[in-house]
Scaffold this motif. Sequence first.
Motif, PDB file in Angstrom:
ATOM      1  N   ARG A   1      68.790   1.529 -55.653  1.00  0.00           N
ATOM      2  CA  ARG A   1      68.520   1.954 -54.276  1.00  0.00           C
ATOM      3  C   ARG A   1      67.244   1.276 -53.803  1.00  0.00           C
ATOM      4  NH1 ARG A   1      69.300   7.280 -56.055  1.00  0.00           N
ATOM      5  NH2 ARG A   1      67.230   7.798 -55.307  1.00  0.00           N
ATOM      6  N   ARG A   2      67.159   1.075 -52.494  1.00  0.00           N
ATOM      7  CA  ARG A   2      66.062   0.276 -51.950  1.00  0.00           C
ATOM      8  C   ARG A   2      64.680   0.769 -52.401  1.00  0.00           C
ATOM      9  NH1 ARG A   2      66.557  -0.965 -45.729  1.00  0.00           N
ATOM     10  NH2 ARG A   2      68.411  -1.973 -46.508  1.00  0.00           N
ATOM     11  N   GLU A   3      64.504   2.107 -52.458  1.00  0.00           N
ATOM     12  CA  GLU A   3      63.173   2.624 -52.798  1.00  0.00           C
ATOM     13  C   GLU A   3      62.841   2.467 -54.291  1.00  0.00           C
ATOM     14  OE1 GLU A   3      65.708   4.407 -51.700  1.00  0.00           O
ATOM     15  OE2 GLU A   3      65.841   6.382 -52.658  1.00  0.00           O
ATOM     16  N   LEU A   4      63.871   2.198 -55.112  1.00  0.00           N
ATOM     17  CA  LEU A   4      63.600   2.086 -56.553  1.00  0.00           C
ATOM     18  C   LEU A   4      63.482   0.639 -57.025  1.00  0.00           C
ATOM     19  CD1 LEU A   4      65.873   4.923 -57.966  1.00  0.00           C
ATOM     20  CD2 LEU A   4      63.394   4.927 -57.827  1.00  0.00           C
TER      21      LEU A   4
ATOM     22  N   TRP B   1      60.196  -0.664 -58.096  1.00  0.00           N
ATOM     23  CA  TRP B   1      59.749  -0.157 -59.399  1.00  0.00           C
ATOM     24  C   TRP B   1      60.345  -0.983 -60.533  1.00  0.00           C
ATOM     25  CZ3 TRP B   1      56.159   3.675 -60.284  1.00  0.00           C
ATOM     26  CH2 TRP B   1      55.688   4.324 -59.135  1.00  0.00           C
TER      27      TRP B   1
ATOM     28  N   ILE C   1      62.522  12.341 -58.024  1.00  0.00           N
ATOM     29  CA  ILE C   1      62.045  11.044 -57.527  1.00  0.00           C
ATOM     30  C   ILE C   1      61.200  10.351 -58.598  1.00  0.00           C
ATOM     31  CG2 ILE C   1      60.471   9.958 -55.841  1.00  0.00           C
ATOM     32  CD1 ILE C   1      61.468  12.125 -53.835  1.00  0.00           C
TER      33      ILE C   1
ATOM     34  N   ARG D   1      61.809   6.871 -60.713  1.00  0.00           N
ATOM     35  CA  ARG D   1      60.851   5.751 -60.637  1.00  0.00           C
ATOM     36  C   ARG D   1      60.474   5.268 -62.034  1.00  0.00           C
ATOM     37  NH1 ARG D   1      56.844   8.074 -55.895  1.00  0.00           N
ATOM     38  NH2 ARG D   1      58.195   7.516 -54.149  1.00  0.00           N
TER      39      ARG D   1
END
Lengths: 227, 255
Positions: free
Chosen positions: A206-209, A212, B183, B187
């Motif tokens: 996913r874009r937010e991961l 990372w 979340i 991460r």
Amino acid sequence: MSSWVLLAALGAVAAIDSAAFFQGMLHQPLVICTILGSALGLPMEGAYFGALLQLLWLKRLPVGVSIYPDIGPVAVGAAGGALIAFESNLMDMGIAGIAVLLTTIIFVRLGGRLMVLQREAQGGFIPRVEKAIEAGRPGRIRLMLLEGIAMSATRGVIMSVAAAGFLLLLLTGLSALPLENVIQPYALLAGVLGLGVGSVLELFDRRELLPWVAVGVVVGVITMVVI
Amino acid sequence: MAGKVRQSSLFAGFLSSFAVQAGYNYERYQNLGLLAILLPALKDINPDPDDLKKALTRHSGYFNTNPYLATFTAGALIRAEEDSTDHDIHEGDEPWTDRFKRASGSVLGNLGDRFFWGGLRPLAGLTGILAYLLSPLYGALAIIVVFNIPQIVIRAEGMRLGYEAGRGVVTSAIGDRGSKAIIWVKRLGALALGMVIPFLIAHPAMPGGFTGVVLVAGTVGAGWFFLRRRELRTLTLFALAVVLILILAFTARMT
């Protein structure tokens, strides 16, 4: 003989841990195969087979009532069979790795199916629980849980011994092919781990991961340089 | 006269929670496991055998949730049993116990599946592989430590928080902490995933620099492309394994 007993015992432990008691990831291939290898005096080889299998089924989630691959006991059987063969005639590790992979691919769904059958059979606990409560003997609920754990152990023994037997047959067949010293064990491991990393990537794509993941690559490179 | 729950009974319930799935069945799912968790506390609350029978019957219905979070519901039920004077209260068409178990089980199931199965398990597996690549025998230890410290702490906290908060456990005790934890575990998993790739390529046992890079990049790409669907088909994996074997055999012959 004692190697087979050990293999069956660890198959039982893996099946119990995967869905009946503790569920502390003892049944993960890297863990249970390292333990098995250490017990058989071949810790590095055991860890190698465990690492080979670790990521391939990691993404399948045991959510709800879905049938998921029961990798633990099958990994014990496949790796155990390979270690037994390795103990006796120094089997080529590359060929053994391939035999372990093929055996688990064939047996994991079977393991999941057997778990479903077990849970269907455990439906028989319901009227017994009601009777125990009515009779004022609630302590029997715990005995039924122990029965469930024993059923899981039996499932683990069956799957691990069957997988080991199949692997030994497969090894006999593969040994007839001109594959000796052809497959480099680490190249096989790197390739299979690569497949596993690719499949697990879905959980994190996913874009937010993704940043990372990129940071992880940089940290990995820096760590390697420092080491 | 209702009794007070002893700390030792809560602890016994916490220990029983490790077997919450042992009697799993497709009719009432984890109902046996839940009864085993509740039993010591229900004995404290209901010294009279007839009251105990009624209490156990109340909780013998359907229950299903993420196994690692079952203690939250169990703790809340124990508090509700201890506080309530009228256990036969109905909410809508069903007893409050059934409604509460269904609602909390569903919310905690979703939360737990995302945290444990979708986050912590991949994180533990990837950390294990990373540790294996650094030193083979540490891989197993890494998985056990990374997964079990959170699972044991969360089970124990679940019993404590559930018992303190009662039926408001999901909103007051967990709140948005669950979402934040998901979340962060994702991460960390993404970070571990990224770290595995260079370690895989640069491992001393890797066959040749460029060949190694191509092999790892190719298989990561193939894994992502072919195995990204939720359903990992046996035949797909089997075909990939055979292709991989042929490539490796060919590569070895070339070198």
